[in-house]
Design an enzyme around this catalytic site. Structure first.
Site, PDB file in Angstrom:
ATOM      1  N   GLY A   1     -32.195 -16.111 -16.067  1.00  0.00           N
ATOM      2  CA  GLY A   1     -30.750 -16.082 -15.876  1.00  0.00           C
ATOM      3  C   GLY A   1     -30.034 -16.034 -17.203  1.00  0.00           C
ATOM      4  O   GLY A   1     -30.602 -16.395 -18.242  1.00  0.00           O
TER       5      GLY A   1
ATOM      6  N   GLN B   1     -23.303 -16.795 -23.329  1.00  0.00           N
ATOM      7  CA  GLN B   1     -24.520 -16.836 -24.148  1.00  0.00           C
ATOM      8  C   GLN B   1     -24.642 -15.620 -25.063  1.00  0.00           C
ATOM      9  O   GLN B   1     -25.428 -15.637 -26.012  1.00  0.00           O
ATOM     10  CB  GLN B   1     -25.766 -16.946 -23.256  1.00  0.00           C
TER      11      GLN B   1
ATOM     12  N   CYS C   1     -33.497 -23.209 -21.283  1.00  0.00           N
ATOM     13  CA  CYS C   1     -32.339 -22.336 -21.428  1.00  0.00           C
ATOM     14  C   CYS C   1     -32.546 -21.471 -22.665  1.00  0.00           C
ATOM     15  O   CYS C   1     -33.008 -21.969 -23.690  1.00  0.00           O
ATOM     16  CB  CYS C   1     -31.084 -23.192 -21.587  1.00  0.00           C
ATOM     17  N   LEU C   2     -32.185 -20.204 -22.558  1.00  0.00           N
ATOM     18  CA  LEU C   2     -32.348 -19.299 -23.708  1.00  0.00           C
ATOM     19  C   LEU C   2     -31.483 -19.735 -24.889  1.00  0.00           C
ATOM     20  O   LEU C   2     -31.783 -19.411 -26.030  1.00  0.00           O
ATOM     21  CB  LEU C   2     -32.010 -17.859 -23.308  1.00  0.00           C
TER      22      LEU C   2
ATOM     23  N   HIS D   1     -27.217 -23.784 -12.972  1.00  0.00           N
ATOM     24  CA  HIS D   1     -27.386 -23.723 -14.426  1.00  0.00           C
ATOM     25  C   HIS D   1     -26.440 -22.673 -15.028  1.00  0.00           C
ATOM     26  O   HIS D   1     -25.761 -22.944 -16.020  1.00  0.00           O
ATOM     27  CB  HIS D   1     -28.852 -23.395 -14.733  1.00  0.00           C
ATOM     28  N   GLU D   2     -26.389 -21.474 -14.422  1.00  0.00           N
ATOM     29  CA  GLU D   2     -25.560 -20.391 -14.980  1.00  0.00           C
ATOM     30  C   GLU D   2     -24.071 -20.687 -14.801  1.00  0.00           C
ATOM     31  O   GLU D   2     -23.275 -20.416 -15.698  1.00  0.00           O
ATOM     32  CB  GLU D   2     -25.933 -19.038 -14.364  1.00  0.00           C
TER      33      GLU D   2
ATOM     34  N   HIS E   1     -22.828 -22.906 -17.450  1.00  0.00           N
ATOM     35  CA  HIS E   1     -22.525 -22.220 -18.716  1.00  0.00           C
ATOM     36  C   HIS E   1     -21.063 -21.764 -18.752  1.00  0.00           C
ATOM     37  O   HIS E   1     -20.428 -21.789 -19.805  1.00  0.00           O
ATOM     38  CB  HIS E   1     -23.414 -20.981 -18.889  1.00  0.00           C
TER      39      HIS E   1
HETATM   40 NI    NI Z   1     -28.971 -21.433 -19.873  1.00  0.00          NI
END
Ligand code: NI
Length: 165
Positions: free
Chosen positions: A45, A50, A92-93, A134-135, A138
């Site tokens: 995701g 991000q 998470c990236l 989670h997304e 963000h």
């Molecule tokens: Ni993330």
């Protein structure tokens, strides 16, 4: 185009994203770039902040490596309903080299616009339910490490600082 992913503690990740009012070509390109960036990473995701864009756009694909891609692109996603509880390991990236168990709802009903501007509802459980939460976090400027106990969060921040020295 693949973008570089912004990582903690960049202050952009703390900001709230703005709703998309019109799905312009720019927004369509943003969604494409986000998918490309997510697959390249690889991740399951990605949210627009991000890659430095404070717009309410998320992409998710929880299909495994050897499965066909199942891309979900949502503009202005919201959670309509949530129930149950899970405590699963998350990464998470934007938070490299770290994962921790996070408490989430087990099932969510999410709503938003597809890239064609059509309203859609998703009934999600398992990894997909976690990914939606989670997304969407963000878009509110919340990272999964913000949902950990203060002690665990401090440990992570110390680890990052040590590396920076
Ligand atoms: Ni993330």
């Amino acid at each position: 185009m693949i973008h570089s992913i912004i990582t903690f503690p960049d202050p952009i990740l703390k900001q709230k994203s703005a709703p998309v009012h019109i799905i312009t070509d720019e927004v369509i390109q943003l969604a494409r770039d986000m998918a490309e960036t997510m697959y390249d990473a690889p991740g399951v995701g990605l949210a627009a902040p991000q890659i430095g864009v404070l717009k309410r756009v998320i992409v998710i694909d929880i299909a495994g490596k050897n499965e066909l891609p199942e891309l979900i692109t949502v503009i202005n996603p919201v959670i309509l309903n949530a129930e149950g509880e899970v405590y699963e390991e998350e990464g998470c990236l934007s938070v490299p080299d770290y994962s921790a168990n996070v408490k989430r709802y087990a099932k969510v009903t999410a709503k938003g616009l597809t890239i064609d501007g059509k309203e859609q509802v998703w009934h999600a459980d398992g990894l997909l339910a976690v990914a939606f939460q989670h997304e969407i976090d963000h878009l509110e400027g919340i990272l999964f490490i913000d949902r950990l106990s203060p002690l665990k969060r401090e440990l992570y921040i110390k680890k990052i600082k040590k590396r920076a020295v």
